[in-house]
Design an enzyme around this catalytic site. Structure first.
Site, PDB file in Angstrom:
ATOM      1  N   GLU A   1       0.881  -1.200   0.047  1.00 33.88           N
ATOM      2  CA  GLU A   1       0.102  -0.057   0.099  1.00 33.88           C
ATOM      3  C   GLU A   1       0.912   1.184   0.055  1.00 33.88           C
ATOM      4  O   GLU A   1       1.602   1.517   0.897  1.00 33.88           O
ATOM      5  CB  GLU A   1      -0.934  -0.107   1.194  1.00 33.88           C
ATOM      6  CG  GLU A   1      -2.198   0.623   1.001  1.00 33.88           C
ATOM      7  CD  GLU A   1      -1.928   2.072   1.751  1.00 33.88           C
ATOM      8  OE1 GLU A   1      -1.697   3.124   0.729  1.00 33.88           O
ATOM      9  OE2 GLU A   1      -2.290   2.217   2.611  1.00 33.88           O
TER      10      GLU A   1
ATOM     11  N   CYS B   1      -2.273   8.426   3.425  1.00 31.52           N
ATOM     12  CA  CYS B   1      -2.004   8.009   1.937  1.00 31.52           C
ATOM     13  C   CYS B   1      -3.276   8.445   1.210  1.00 31.52           C
ATOM     14  O   CYS B   1      -3.086   8.807  -0.015  1.00 31.52           O
ATOM     15  CB  CYS B   1      -1.650   6.559   1.985  1.00 31.52           C
ATOM     16  SG  CYS B   1      -2.968   5.480   2.934  1.00 31.52           S
TER      17      CYS B   1
HETATM   18  P1  NDP Z   1       9.307   4.634   3.885  1.00 30.15           P
HETATM   19  O1  NDP Z   1       8.613   3.871   2.630  1.00 30.15           O
HETATM   20  O2  NDP Z   1      10.779   4.678   3.773  1.00 30.15           O
HETATM   21  O3  NDP Z   1       9.289   3.752   5.190  1.00 30.15           O
HETATM   22  C1  NDP Z   1       7.994   2.778   5.347  1.00 30.15           C
HETATM   23  C2  NDP Z   1       8.648   1.779   6.425  1.00 30.15           C
HETATM   24  O4  NDP Z   1       9.394   0.879   5.757  1.00 30.15           O
HETATM   25  C3  NDP Z   1       9.170   2.097   7.502  1.00 30.15           C
HETATM   26  O5  NDP Z   1       8.870   1.233   8.588  1.00 30.15           O
HETATM   27  C4  NDP Z   1      10.570   2.088   7.316  1.00 30.15           C
HETATM   28  O6  NDP Z   1      11.688   1.825   8.288  1.00 30.15           O
HETATM   29  C5  NDP Z   1      10.658   0.817   6.443  1.00 30.15           C
HETATM   30  N1  NDP Z   1      11.833   0.480   5.453  1.00 30.15           N
HETATM   31  C6  NDP Z   1      12.764   1.519   4.967  1.00 30.15           C
HETATM   32  N2  NDP Z   1      13.534   0.892   4.078  1.00 30.15           N
HETATM   33  C7  NDP Z   1      13.159  -0.462   3.916  1.00 30.15           C
HETATM   34  C8  NDP Z   1      13.471  -1.686   3.343  1.00 30.15           C
HETATM   35  N3  NDP Z   1      14.739  -1.455   2.343  1.00 30.15           N
HETATM   36  N4  NDP Z   1      13.102  -2.702   3.411  1.00 30.15           N
HETATM   37  C9  NDP Z   1      11.780  -2.803   4.228  1.00 30.15           C
HETATM   38  N5  NDP Z   1      11.468  -1.980   4.802  1.00 30.15           N
HETATM   39  C10 NDP Z   1      12.095  -0.548   4.808  1.00 30.15           C
HETATM   40  O7  NDP Z   1       8.451   5.807   4.225  1.00 30.15           O
HETATM   41  P2  NDP Z   1       9.061   6.969   5.187  1.00 30.15           P
HETATM   42  O8  NDP Z   1       8.672   6.906   6.558  1.00 30.15           O
HETATM   43  O9  NDP Z   1      10.519   7.192   4.890  1.00 30.15           O
HETATM   44  O10 NDP Z   1       8.244   8.261   4.274  1.00 30.15           O
HETATM   45  C11 NDP Z   1       8.583   8.523   3.119  1.00 30.15           C
HETATM   46  C12 NDP Z   1       7.506   9.053   2.261  1.00 30.15           C
HETATM   47  O11 NDP Z   1       6.485   8.046   2.111  1.00 30.15           O
HETATM   48  C13 NDP Z   1       6.466  10.268   2.719  1.00 30.15           C
HETATM   49  O12 NDP Z   1       7.146  11.359   2.346  1.00 30.15           O
HETATM   50  C14 NDP Z   1       5.268  10.106   2.155  1.00 30.15           C
HETATM   51  O13 NDP Z   1       5.149  10.606   0.664  1.00 30.15           O
HETATM   52  C15 NDP Z   1       5.272   8.230   1.920  1.00 30.15           C
HETATM   53  N6  NDP Z   1       4.481   7.756   2.705  1.00 30.15           N
HETATM   54  C16 NDP Z   1       3.239   7.035   2.535  1.00 30.15           C
HETATM   55  C17 NDP Z   1       2.565   6.359   3.378  1.00 30.15           C
HETATM   56  C18 NDP Z   1       1.432   5.718   2.890  1.00 30.15           C
HETATM   57  O14 NDP Z   1       0.582   5.266   3.721  1.00 30.15           O
HETATM   58  N7  NDP Z   1       1.245   5.349   1.695  1.00 30.15           N
HETATM   59  C19 NDP Z   1       3.014   6.490   4.910  1.00 30.15           C
HETATM   60  C20 NDP Z   1       3.976   7.108   5.073  1.00 30.15           C
HETATM   61  C21 NDP Z   1       4.968   7.553   4.143  1.00 30.15           C
HETATM   62  P3  NDP Z   1      12.020   3.190   9.080  1.00 30.15           P
HETATM   63  O15 NDP Z   1      11.185   4.293   9.054  1.00 30.15           O
HETATM   64  O16 NDP Z   1      12.899   2.555  10.066  1.00 30.15           O
HETATM   65  O17 NDP Z   1      13.309   3.643   7.611  1.00 30.15           O
END
Ligand code: NDP
Length: 509
Positions: free
Chosen positions: A238, A272
């Site tokens: 998602e 989102c």
């Molecule tokens: P990310 O996609 O980077 O992170 C989401 C989750 O994935 C976090 O728990 C993160 O851990 C983890 N993660 C990071 N790298 C990896 C990897 N290589 N393999 C598996 N898991 C991983 O989102 P961000 O939190 O950095 O947010 C960045 C952007 O994402 C926002 O600006 C927004 O645009 C979007 N976003 C979208 C959401 C949605 O609901 N669609 C929700 C939140 C953000 P960790 O945080 O510890 O790095």
């Protein structure tokens, strides 16, 4: 090969509204993630053996704990996100509602399916689809709804009989710690565990789990999908969105302005399925803008330190998120857009005021990229056709809304929008109706969450079982033709039982 485990390190969590430290979690290295996965795998068979009814008892005890502790959960949530109480408050109750739904329906959703034979030739067989849980699900969640996001995905997986390893965002892990603490405190079987750390911890999950349920950015989603592909395990993603709202000239403009204010600024736009683009038919553009601006000017921003419900929206979760919002606003202004409200961070902490942008064009970053913040760029369109064309002109396709005085017209427009959900005269509500799938088209995702039966069966492996309906004999016709006589019989049967043959015999399928 020696694997270095850095699990002695910790992450300190800060309240983005105040800058104060509010807690810490360990950084699990790959070895720790693997050890947690092994322990979960050991506990899973007994959990599966309880059956949906046995599992329901534990899920409902957990739900009770969440409701008993909802004030505490809300405080933890506010402390790590800087949300207003009104934004934070719904998470615990929404999770309780989800637990109700999945625990109450899992038995029915996972029941064997008996399939009718597709041709009379197969009436001799009983055909069944049975479902078994995928043993270990890795749930990776972002920071925008630190309690509700795990609460969306963990309950259906547990109800299906899976064990779950949960990896919350490094930015907001404390609410997820509470969710798992609740499970442990009610004495439930050890089939839910939390692993904390940075992206590297998340990256270790596809190595040890049997399926990944991921919510987050499109960029990270691609990495997760690639890692799952390496191990040939399923994933459900998602991802980001850039949801359009279409306001047609026949809409109730008060309702549209109210709904779009909420849909755009709820949770400071860090949703989102936030409304991130608004297309308004020309005849009502000026009136709509003035109603929207009047609404937005009334919004109160802050994060309560007492138990009141004073503020409409709170802080942003991170400085980085404020920077993205400011960049999109600056880019738009530099290219000729006007700032009607907001437009600059205010005061201490990561507060960014609700911002309306007008005179926006379709090539600006505030339209083409996910902002994930409190901005509403509004564009005047000639008519419904132009609105639909612009709404579909995006790499994203999560959801949308249509505002009109004619619900049937709204549904017609809904069918033409390239996205996974459309709300007519409302915003975001599809998410809270668990019988509907919540999934993105295009770069907004793969698979979906919820969706009634699908929401449980996506965490299951399906098994086809055939068994004879009639007593079997040593030698009988099998489906394949082992001899010339059987081959001739098969050809004759296909002629007789095929659509034409059946019609000739006067039999309806
Ligand atoms: P990310 O996609 O980077 O992170 C989401 C989750 O994935 C976090 O728990 C993160 O851990 C983890 N993660 C990071 N790298 C990896 C990897 N290589 N393999 C598996 N898991 C991983 O989102 P961000 O939190 O950095 O947010 C960045 C952007 O994402 C926002 O600006 C927004 O645009 C979007 N976003 C979208 C959401 C949605 O609901 N669609 C929700 C939140 C953000 P960790 O945080 O510890 O790095």
């Amino acid at each position: 090969m020696t694997v270095v485990d850095s699990s002695t390190d910790a992450i300190t969590i800060h309240n983005p509204a105040t800058g104060l430290a509010v807690g810490s979690v360990p950084i699990d290295g790959a070895e720790t993630v693997a050890a947690k996965a092994r322990a979960l795998r050991e506990a899973q068979p007994e959990w599966e053996a309880l059956g949906p009814g046995g599992r329901k008892k534990w899920l409902l005890k957990w739900q009770e704990w969440i409701l008993d502790n909802s004030d505490h959960i809300t405080s933890v949530l506010m402390s790590e996100t800087g949300k207003s109480r009104v934004d934070a408050n719904l998470e615990a109750t929404a999770v309780a509602d989800m637990i109700n739904y999945w625990s109450g329906n899992a038995e029915q959703f996972m029941a064997d399916k008996h399939i009718s034979a597709h041709s009379p030739l197969w009436k001799v067989k009983k055909l069944t689809i049975a479902y078994r849980p995928i043993p270990l699900i890795g749930v990776i969640t972002p920071w925008n709804f630190p309690f509700a996001m795990p609460g969306l995905d963990v309950p259906p997986a547990l109800a299906a009989g899976c064990a779950v390893l949960l990896k919350p965002s490094e930015v907001t892990p404390l609410s997820a710690v509470e969710l798992v603490r609740g499970w442990d405190e009610v004495g439930a079987p050890p089939v839910l565990a939390l692993t904390s750390g940075y992206g590297a911890t998340g990256a270790a999950m596809p190595e040890v789990c049997d399926m990944i349920q991921f919510t987050g950015s499109t960029a990270t989603g691609r990495k997760v999908a690639a890692a799952c592909a390496q191990r040939l395990i399923p994933c459900s993603l998602e991802l980001g969105g850039k949801d359009p709202a279409i306001v047609l000239a026949d809409a109730d403009l008060d309702r549209a302005a109210n709904g779009i204010t909420w849909g755009g600024f709820f949770n400071s736009g860090q949703v989102c399925v936030s409304i991130e683009r608004v297309y308004v038919e020309a005849p009502v553009y000026d009136e709509f803008i003035s109603k929207l601006a009047a609404n937005v000017r009334k919004l109160q921003q802050g994060s309560e330190s007492d138990s009141s419900f004073t503020y409409d929206l709170g802080a942003m979760a991170t400085d980085a998120q404020v920077d993205i919002v400011q960049k999109h606003v600056n880019d738009a202004v530099a290219a000729g857009a006007k700032v009607l409200t907001g437009g600059k961070p205010t005061g201490q902490g990561t507060f960014y005021p609700p911002t309306i942008l007008t005179d926006v064009t379709h090539d600006m970053s505030c339209i083409t990229e996910e902002t994930f913040g409190p901005t509403l760029p509004v564009i005047k369109v000639a008519d419904e056709e132009e609105a639909i064309r612009m709404a579909n002109d995006s790499v994203f396709g999560l959801s949308a809304s249509v505002w009109t005085g004619d619900n049937a017209r709204g549904e017609r427009v809904a069918r033409r929008l390239e996205c996974g959900a459309v709300n007519v005269n409302d915003a975001l509500v599809n998410v809270f109706n668990f019988g509907l799938p919540m999934g993105g088209w295009k770069e907004s995702g793969v698979g979906a969450r919820a969706g009634g039966t699908y929401g449980i069966l996506k965490f299951c492996r399906q098994k086809a079982i055939t068994s004879p309906r009639l007593p079997t004999q040593k030698s009988e016709l099998l489906w394949y033709s082992a001899s010339k006589r059987q081959a001739q019989f098969a050809v004759g049967a296909m002629r007789a039982f095929g659509a034409h043959g059946l019609r000739r015999l006067g039999i309806k399928r």
